[in-house]
Motif scaffolding. Structure first.
Motif, PDB file in Angstrom:
ATOM      1  N   VAL A 103     -20.962  68.976 -35.385  1.00  0.00           N
ATOM      2  CA  VAL A 103     -20.768  67.605 -35.865  1.00  0.00           C
ATOM      3  C   VAL A 103     -19.870  67.617 -37.094  1.00  0.00           C
ATOM      4  N   SER A 104     -20.014  68.614 -37.948  1.00  0.00           N
ATOM      5  CA  SER A 104     -19.188  68.664 -39.162  1.00  0.00           C
ATOM      6  C   SER A 104     -17.705  68.833 -38.833  1.00  0.00           C
ATOM      7  N   VAL A 105     -17.395  69.483 -37.722  1.00  0.00           N
ATOM      8  CA  VAL A 105     -15.991  69.586 -37.292  1.00  0.00           C
ATOM      9  C   VAL A 105     -15.531  68.241 -36.732  1.00  0.00           C
ATOM     10  N   VAL A 106     -16.346  67.613 -35.894  1.00  0.00           N
ATOM     11  CA  VAL A 106     -15.972  66.341 -35.269  1.00  0.00           C
ATOM     12  C   VAL A 106     -15.762  65.259 -36.330  1.00  0.00           C
ATOM     13  N   ARG A 107     -16.469  65.324 -37.437  1.00  0.00           N
ATOM     14  CA  ARG A 107     -16.343  64.280 -38.455  1.00  0.00           C
ATOM     15  C   ARG A 107     -15.200  64.525 -39.441  1.00  0.00           C
ATOM     16  N   GLN A 108     -14.464  65.602 -39.288  1.00  0.00           N
ATOM     17  CA  GLN A 108     -13.300  65.853 -40.145  1.00  0.00           C
ATOM     18  C   GLN A 108     -12.109  65.034 -39.646  1.00  0.00           C
ATOM     19  N   PHE A 109     -11.385  64.397 -40.559  1.00  0.00           N
ATOM     20  CA  PHE A 109     -10.227  63.606 -40.153  1.00  0.00           C
ATOM     21  C   PHE A 109      -9.104  64.474 -39.591  1.00  0.00           C
ATOM     22  N   SER A 110      -8.923  65.656 -40.129  1.00  0.00           N
ATOM     23  CA  SER A 110      -7.863  66.558 -39.657  1.00  0.00           C
ATOM     24  C   SER A 110      -8.383  67.990 -39.652  1.00  0.00           C
ATOM     25  N   PRO A 111      -9.238  68.332 -38.697  1.00  0.00           N
ATOM     26  CA  PRO A 111      -9.775  69.699 -38.696  1.00  0.00           C
ATOM     27  C   PRO A 111      -8.660  70.716 -38.469  1.00  0.00           C
ATOM     28  N   GLU A 112      -8.695  71.768 -39.252  1.00  0.00           N
ATOM     29  CA  GLU A 112      -7.656  72.798 -39.151  1.00  0.00           C
ATOM     30  C   GLU A 112      -7.983  73.847 -38.107  1.00  0.00           C
ATOM     31  N   ASN A 113      -9.269  73.957 -37.759  1.00  0.00           N
ATOM     32  CA  ASN A 113      -9.654  74.899 -36.711  1.00  0.00           C
ATOM     33  C   ASN A 113     -10.903  74.370 -36.024  1.00  0.00           C
ATOM     34  N   GLN A 114     -11.258  75.014 -34.940  1.00  0.00           N
ATOM     35  CA  GLN A 114     -12.342  74.480 -34.118  1.00  0.00           C
ATOM     36  C   GLN A 114     -13.725  74.802 -34.627  1.00  0.00           C
ATOM     37  N   GLY A 115     -13.833  75.627 -35.663  1.00  0.00           N
ATOM     38  CA  GLY A 115     -15.160  75.954 -36.168  1.00  0.00           C
ATOM     39  C   GLY A 115     -16.038  76.463 -35.047  1.00  0.00           C
ATOM     40  N   THR A 116     -17.227  75.888 -34.888  1.00  0.00           N
ATOM     41  CA  THR A 116     -18.151  76.344 -33.846  1.00  0.00           C
ATOM     42  C   THR A 116     -18.025  75.553 -32.539  1.00  0.00           C
ATOM     43  N   LEU A 117     -17.078  74.609 -32.474  1.00  0.00           N
ATOM     44  CA  LEU A 117     -16.857  73.919 -31.197  1.00  0.00           C
ATOM     45  C   LEU A 117     -16.410  74.937 -30.157  1.00  0.00           C
ATOM     46  N   ASN A 118     -16.893  74.788 -28.930  1.00  0.00           N
ATOM     47  CA  ASN A 118     -16.378  75.675 -27.887  1.00  0.00           C
ATOM     48  C   ASN A 118     -14.975  75.206 -27.497  1.00  0.00           C
ATOM     49  N   ASP A 119     -14.292  76.004 -26.680  1.00  0.00           N
ATOM     50  CA  ASP A 119     -12.898  75.706 -26.359  1.00  0.00           C
ATOM     51  C   ASP A 119     -12.739  74.368 -25.648  1.00  0.00           C
ATOM     52  N   ARG A 120     -13.680  74.016 -24.796  1.00  0.00           N
ATOM     53  CA  ARG A 120     -13.600  72.733 -24.080  1.00  0.00           C
ATOM     54  C   ARG A 120     -13.760  71.566 -25.064  1.00  0.00           C
ATOM     55  N   GLN A 121     -14.724  71.655 -25.957  1.00  0.00           N
ATOM     56  CA  GLN A 121     -14.940  70.601 -26.948  1.00  0.00           C
ATOM     57  C   GLN A 121     -13.711  70.449 -27.861  1.00  0.00           C
ATOM     58  N   TRP A 122     -13.145  71.563 -28.276  1.00  0.00           N
ATOM     59  CA  TRP A 122     -11.969  71.551 -29.144  1.00  0.00           C
ATOM     60  C   TRP A 122     -10.769  70.936 -28.420  1.00  0.00           C
ATOM     61  N   ALA A 123     -10.595  71.268 -27.154  1.00  0.00           N
ATOM     62  CA  ALA A 123      -9.482  70.707 -26.382  1.00  0.00           C
ATOM     63  C   ALA A 123      -9.612  69.183 -26.291  1.00  0.00           C
ATOM     64  N   VAL A 124     -10.824  68.689 -26.081  1.00  0.00           N
ATOM     65  CA  VAL A 124     -11.048  67.236 -26.000  1.00  0.00           C
ATOM     66  C   VAL A 124     -10.805  66.591 -27.357  1.00  0.00           C
ATOM     67  N   LEU A 125     -11.260  67.204 -28.425  1.00  0.00           N
ATOM     68  CA  LEU A 125     -11.022  66.673 -29.763  1.00  0.00           C
ATOM     69  C   LEU A 125      -9.517  66.559 -30.023  1.00  0.00           C
ATOM     70  N   ARG A 126      -8.772  67.615 -29.707  1.00  0.00           N
ATOM     71  CA  ARG A 126      -7.316  67.601 -29.946  1.00  0.00           C
ATOM     72  C   ARG A 126      -6.620  66.548 -29.089  1.00  0.00           C
ATOM     73  N   TYR A 127      -7.077  66.400 -27.847  1.00  0.00           N
ATOM     74  CA  TYR A 127      -6.509  65.399 -26.945  1.00  0.00           C
ATOM     75  C   TYR A 127      -6.790  63.990 -27.467  1.00  0.00           C
ATOM     76  N   ALA A 128      -8.037  63.730 -27.850  1.00  0.00           N
ATOM     77  CA  ALA A 128      -8.406  62.418 -28.380  1.00  0.00           C
ATOM     78  C   ALA A 128      -7.613  62.093 -29.642  1.00  0.00           C
ATOM     79  N   ASP A 129      -7.431  63.075 -30.491  1.00  0.00           N
ATOM     80  CA  ASP A 129      -6.660  62.855 -31.717  1.00  0.00           C
ATOM     81  C   ASP A 129      -5.216  62.518 -31.404  1.00  0.00           C
ATOM     82  N   SER A 130      -4.629  63.241 -30.471  1.00  0.00           N
ATOM     83  CA  SER A 130      -3.240  62.983 -30.114  1.00  0.00           C
ATOM     84  C   SER A 130      -3.087  61.590 -29.509  1.00  0.00           C
ATOM     85  N   MET A 131      -3.978  61.226 -28.604  1.00  0.00           N
ATOM     86  CA  MET A 131      -3.928  59.884 -28.010  1.00  0.00           C
ATOM     87  C   MET A 131      -4.099  58.794 -29.068  1.00  0.00           C
TER      88      MET A 131
END
Length: 189
Positions: A103-131
């Motif tokens: 949750v602490s990664v998801v709540r960052q406005f501009s996370p620099e790395n995925q922290g403990t998010l798995n690769d699928r969660q990180w990919a979705v976060l990056r996609y949502a941010d780009s959109m």
């Protein structure tokens, strides 16, 4: 609020519009209708379409809860729609495999790395941010979704979820629905 909330039930609805009201009420269930519904009902045909779209996004996709809630929380955060963030952060926390660290990664406005998010969660976060930030999504981010095992149906569902919650959050912020954007979470700077 920039528009008055209609009373419950709204007066002077046509027979067709009363059916819209009943469909929204049925989708909301025991929790009852929310202020957003009583704004949307100023335009019953729009409210009906909104209800159908958001009902499908929330309950009829194949996405696991963690993926769906990341796709919802990111537009809420980036668009500063705190009423949506507060509601969906709870659902994110209840999702399988979501920890406080994630949750602490998801709540960052501009996370620099995925922290403990798995690769699928990180990919979705990056996609949502780009959109949400850029609308156009680089091919590399689409490929990241694919390389992390998302199939075409899931990519459509993720895209529809992010798009729908950009609609929701921007509507709510523009019209100050629920007056919730006046009170950001304490961790927001």
């Amino acid at each position: 609020m920039r528009l008055a909330y209609l009373p419950d039930p709204p007066p002077n609805l046509s027979a067709e519009d009363k059916q819209v009201y009943e469909r929204i009420k049925a989708r909301r269930g025991d929790d009852g209708m929310i202020p957003l519904d009583f704004v949307l009902l100023h335009a019953p045909k729009v409210a009906d379409g909104w209800n159908a779209l958001l009902g499908a996004i929330r309950t009829k996709t194949s996405l696991p809860d963690d993926i769906r809630e990341i796709a919802i929380c990111r537009p809420a955060l980036l668009n500063r729609a705190w009423i949506e963030w507060n509601a969906h952060e709870i659902l994110l926390r209840e999702s399988n495999g979501i920890t406080e660290e994630k949750v602490s990664v998801v709540r960052q406005f501009s996370p620099e790395n995925q922290g403990t998010l798995n690769d699928r969660q990180w990919a979705v976060l990056r996609y949502a941010d780009s959109m949400t930030r850029n609308v156009e999504v680089p091919e590399s981010i689409i490929e990241e979704l694919k390389s992390n095992g998302f199939n075409d149906q899931e990519i459509v569902e993720i895209t529809a979820t992010v798009g729908a919650y950009n609609l929701v959050t921007r509507f709510m912020v523009a019209l100050d629905v629920s007056e919730g954007n006046r009170n950001p979470p304490t961790w927001v700077q």
